[in-house]
Design a protein around this motif. Sequence first.
Motif, PDB file in Angstrom:
ATOM      1  N   THR A 291     -17.814  12.930  50.236  1.00  0.00           N
ATOM      2  CA  THR A 291     -18.402  13.974  49.436  1.00  0.00           C
ATOM      3  C   THR A 291     -19.535  13.223  48.496  1.00  0.00           C
ATOM      4  OG1 THR A 291     -18.105  15.612  47.463  1.00  0.00           O
ATOM      5  CG2 THR A 291     -16.582  13.678  47.863  1.00  0.00           C
ATOM      6  N   SER A 292     -20.476  13.835  48.443  1.00  0.00           N
ATOM      7  CA  SER A 292     -21.694  13.237  47.612  1.00  0.00           C
ATOM      8  C   SER A 292     -21.873  14.162  46.180  1.00  0.00           C
ATOM      9  CB  SER A 292     -23.226  13.251  48.235  1.00  0.00           C
ATOM     10  OG  SER A 292     -23.400  14.873  48.568  1.00  0.00           O
ATOM     11  N   LEU A 293     -21.218  15.254  46.135  1.00  0.00           N
ATOM     12  CA  LEU A 293     -21.173  15.997  44.904  1.00  0.00           C
ATOM     13  C   LEU A 293     -20.175  15.699  43.967  1.00  0.00           C
ATOM     14  CD1 LEU A 293     -21.616  19.425  46.510  1.00  0.00           C
ATOM     15  CD2 LEU A 293     -23.350  17.906  45.907  1.00  0.00           C
ATOM     16  N   LYS A 294     -19.144  14.799  44.337  1.00  0.00           N
ATOM     17  CA  LYS A 294     -17.996  14.631  43.507  1.00  0.00           C
ATOM     18  C   LYS A 294     -18.104  13.006  43.513  1.00  0.00           C
ATOM     19  CE  LYS A 294     -15.001  18.170  45.209  1.00  0.00           C
ATOM     20  NZ  LYS A 294     -13.777  18.702  46.108  1.00  0.00           N
ATOM     21  N   LYS A 295     -17.745  12.792  42.123  1.00  0.00           N
ATOM     22  CA  LYS A 295     -17.847  11.421  41.719  1.00  0.00           C
ATOM     23  C   LYS A 295     -16.193  10.652  42.002  1.00  0.00           C
ATOM     24  CE  LYS A 295     -19.085   7.476  38.611  1.00  0.00           C
ATOM     25  NZ  LYS A 295     -19.295   7.106  37.325  1.00  0.00           N
ATOM     26  N   ILE A 296     -15.707  10.240  43.110  1.00  0.00           N
ATOM     27  CA  ILE A 296     -14.409  10.044  43.190  1.00  0.00           C
ATOM     28  C   ILE A 296     -13.969   8.525  42.851  1.00  0.00           C
ATOM     29  CG2 ILE A 296     -12.495   9.826  44.939  1.00  0.00           C
ATOM     30  CD1 ILE A 296     -13.515  12.864  44.169  1.00  0.00           C
ATOM     31  N   THR A 297     -13.169   8.518  41.911  1.00  0.00           N
ATOM     32  CA  THR A 297     -12.514   7.178  41.337  1.00  0.00           C
ATOM     33  C   THR A 297     -11.045   7.039  41.674  1.00  0.00           C
ATOM     34  OG1 THR A 297     -11.971   7.912  39.333  1.00  0.00           O
ATOM     35  CG2 THR A 297     -14.076   7.224  39.568  1.00  0.00           C
ATOM     36  N   PRO A 298     -10.407   6.106  41.638  1.00  0.00           N
ATOM     37  CA  PRO A 298      -8.864   6.047  41.875  1.00  0.00           C
ATOM     38  C   PRO A 298      -8.207   7.138  40.742  1.00  0.00           C
ATOM     39  CG  PRO A 298      -9.859   3.646  41.597  1.00  0.00           C
ATOM     40  CD  PRO A 298     -10.909   4.628  41.364  1.00  0.00           C
ATOM     41  N   HIS A 299      -8.824   7.352  39.552  1.00  0.00           N
ATOM     42  CA  HIS A 299      -8.195   8.204  38.497  1.00  0.00           C
ATOM     43  C   HIS A 299      -8.331   9.738  39.075  1.00  0.00           C
ATOM     44  CE1 HIS A 299      -6.398   9.477  34.876  1.00  0.00           C
ATOM     45  NE2 HIS A 299      -7.255  10.452  34.871  1.00  0.00           N
ATOM     46  N   LYS A 300      -9.392   9.933  39.987  1.00  0.00           N
ATOM     47  CA  LYS A 300      -9.590  11.298  40.653  1.00  0.00           C
ATOM     48  C   LYS A 300      -8.468  11.296  41.733  1.00  0.00           C
ATOM     49  CE  LYS A 300     -12.990  12.045  37.962  1.00  0.00           C
ATOM     50  NZ  LYS A 300     -13.050  10.874  37.279  1.00  0.00           N
ATOM     51  N   LEU A 301      -8.141  10.350  42.456  1.00  0.00           N
ATOM     52  CA  LEU A 301      -6.967  10.330  43.507  1.00  0.00           C
ATOM     53  C   LEU A 301      -5.795  10.795  42.459  1.00  0.00           C
ATOM     54  CD1 LEU A 301      -7.879   7.474  45.825  1.00  0.00           C
ATOM     55  CD2 LEU A 301      -8.909   9.587  45.873  1.00  0.00           C
ATOM     56  N   ARG A 302      -5.607  10.174  41.638  1.00  0.00           N
ATOM     57  CA  ARG A 302      -4.395  10.808  40.725  1.00  0.00           C
ATOM     58  C   ARG A 302      -4.484  12.121  40.333  1.00  0.00           C
ATOM     59  NH1 ARG A 302      -0.556   8.742  37.011  1.00  0.00           N
ATOM     60  NH2 ARG A 302      -0.999   9.367  35.003  1.00  0.00           N
ATOM     61  N   SER A 303      -5.568  12.686  40.053  1.00  0.00           N
ATOM     62  CA  SER A 303      -5.555  13.995  39.750  1.00  0.00           C
ATOM     63  C   SER A 303      -5.482  14.829  41.017  1.00  0.00           C
ATOM     64  CB  SER A 303      -7.091  14.456  39.240  1.00  0.00           C
ATOM     65  OG  SER A 303      -7.304  13.844  38.058  1.00  0.00           O
ATOM     66  N   THR A 304      -6.005  14.449  42.127  1.00  0.00           N
ATOM     67  CA  THR A 304      -5.695  14.855  43.400  1.00  0.00           C
ATOM     68  C   THR A 304      -4.261  15.356  43.571  1.00  0.00           C
ATOM     69  OG1 THR A 304      -7.772  14.206  44.583  1.00  0.00           O
ATOM     70  CG2 THR A 304      -6.325  14.790  46.012  1.00  0.00           C
ATOM     71  N   TYR A 305      -3.424  14.239  43.251  1.00  0.00           N
ATOM     72  CA  TYR A 305      -2.021  14.131  43.852  1.00  0.00           C
ATOM     73  C   TYR A 305      -1.365  15.117  42.654  1.00  0.00           C
ATOM     74  CZ  TYR A 305       2.931  12.830  43.587  1.00  0.00           C
ATOM     75  OH  TYR A 305       4.288  13.120  43.704  1.00  0.00           O
ATOM     76  N   GLY A 306      -1.727  15.091  41.580  1.00  0.00           N
ATOM     77  CA  GLY A 306      -1.208  15.989  40.302  1.00  0.00           C
ATOM     78  C   GLY A 306      -1.421  17.470  40.539  1.00  0.00           C
ATOM     79  N   THR A 307      -2.657  17.710  41.184  1.00  0.00           N
ATOM     80  CA  THR A 307      -2.861  18.902  41.783  1.00  0.00           C
ATOM     81  C   THR A 307      -2.113  19.492  42.764  1.00  0.00           C
ATOM     82  OG1 THR A 307      -5.465  18.926  40.659  1.00  0.00           O
ATOM     83  CG2 THR A 307      -4.699  20.790  42.499  1.00  0.00           C
TER      84      THR A 307
END
Length: 355
Positions: A291-307
């Motif tokens: 995805t070029s629209l989302k700036k994905i970092t390790p913390h965003k992977l954490r948010s993905t799991y939490g969601t």
Amino acid sequence: MACIIMESKKNYHDEQNKLNTLRMRNVLEELPSFCRQFFRGIENNTSPRTRLAYAYDLRVFFEYMHNNNSYCKKMEIKDFPLTILDQITRADIEEYMEYISYYQKDDREITNEERGKSRKLASLRSFYNYFYQSELIEKNPAALIPMPKLHQKEIVRLDADEVSILLEQVEDGAKLTKSQQKYHEKTKVRDVALLTLLLGTGIRVSECVGLDMEDVDFKNNGIKIRRKGGYETAVYFGDEVEQALLDYLEQRKHIIPLSGHEHALFLSIQNRRITVRAVENLVKKYASNVTSLKKITPHKLRSTYGTSLYRETGDIYLVADVLGHKDVNTTKKHYAALEDERRRKAANAVKLREP
């Protein structure tokens, strides 16, 4: 009788704490001597990393005061007496807060938006509060400055199909550049395991790189991690994470780590414990092709799991516990949009009359 000293296993988090303590001592050499009393006073309630962040923030503040306050210009920063805090006014601090929005240092341009400014003011408030409550100064101008209003950031996360595409891309490496593909064959099994672990447990990147071989328990499908604050806990993983880790560990058995890195679970190309920066770079490398629209970092992977966990369970307390949030309100704040989504569903859940 000879004394034999057994070398104990080096713990990643303890080593990081030592490193941060040494860094802070170097910064303290540039600060007024009375700052040492403050850091001794907060030592039992803060981590070395937090104290280092405070020290950096205080250095910026005193450098500003030395350059812009007529009273402070008269002496070197290291020679400032404690009484100088009573000479600094509310207006001085307000001007400092405006200054840190944008300034230059060592040919670098530095900016602070609302969160950066909020953290620096929080550091200054803690500093002033310590001496004011100890009755060593008469004024506390930092307490008079309102905290910057923080606007709620939208939670950036990967959608379910994007998670699948990300992991498939790590496995085949088709969209990588030629130079990236050179290393891909060597690292893909590790990278799949690492990203699957982050996406399948929601652990922090620092917790991930700190894992040792002995921290993985396949009997119970769990890992032992060191949380923020220094306490240890177990986090459990599912079948996909288990398989990815087993595949990597089969490869890991044939790697000879550098001295001092024998226990590290995830190794770099140089056979050292992988660093936080390296994990950030590999997440960026793979995610940029998803995805070029989302700036994905390790913390965003954490948010993905939490969601995903919250959508599956609807249990905000479970999500807070698994993510290691000490305050469930932190979790609620992050997943407020999902809470609203659930409340909307409740609107038609109860029927008042039979159709």
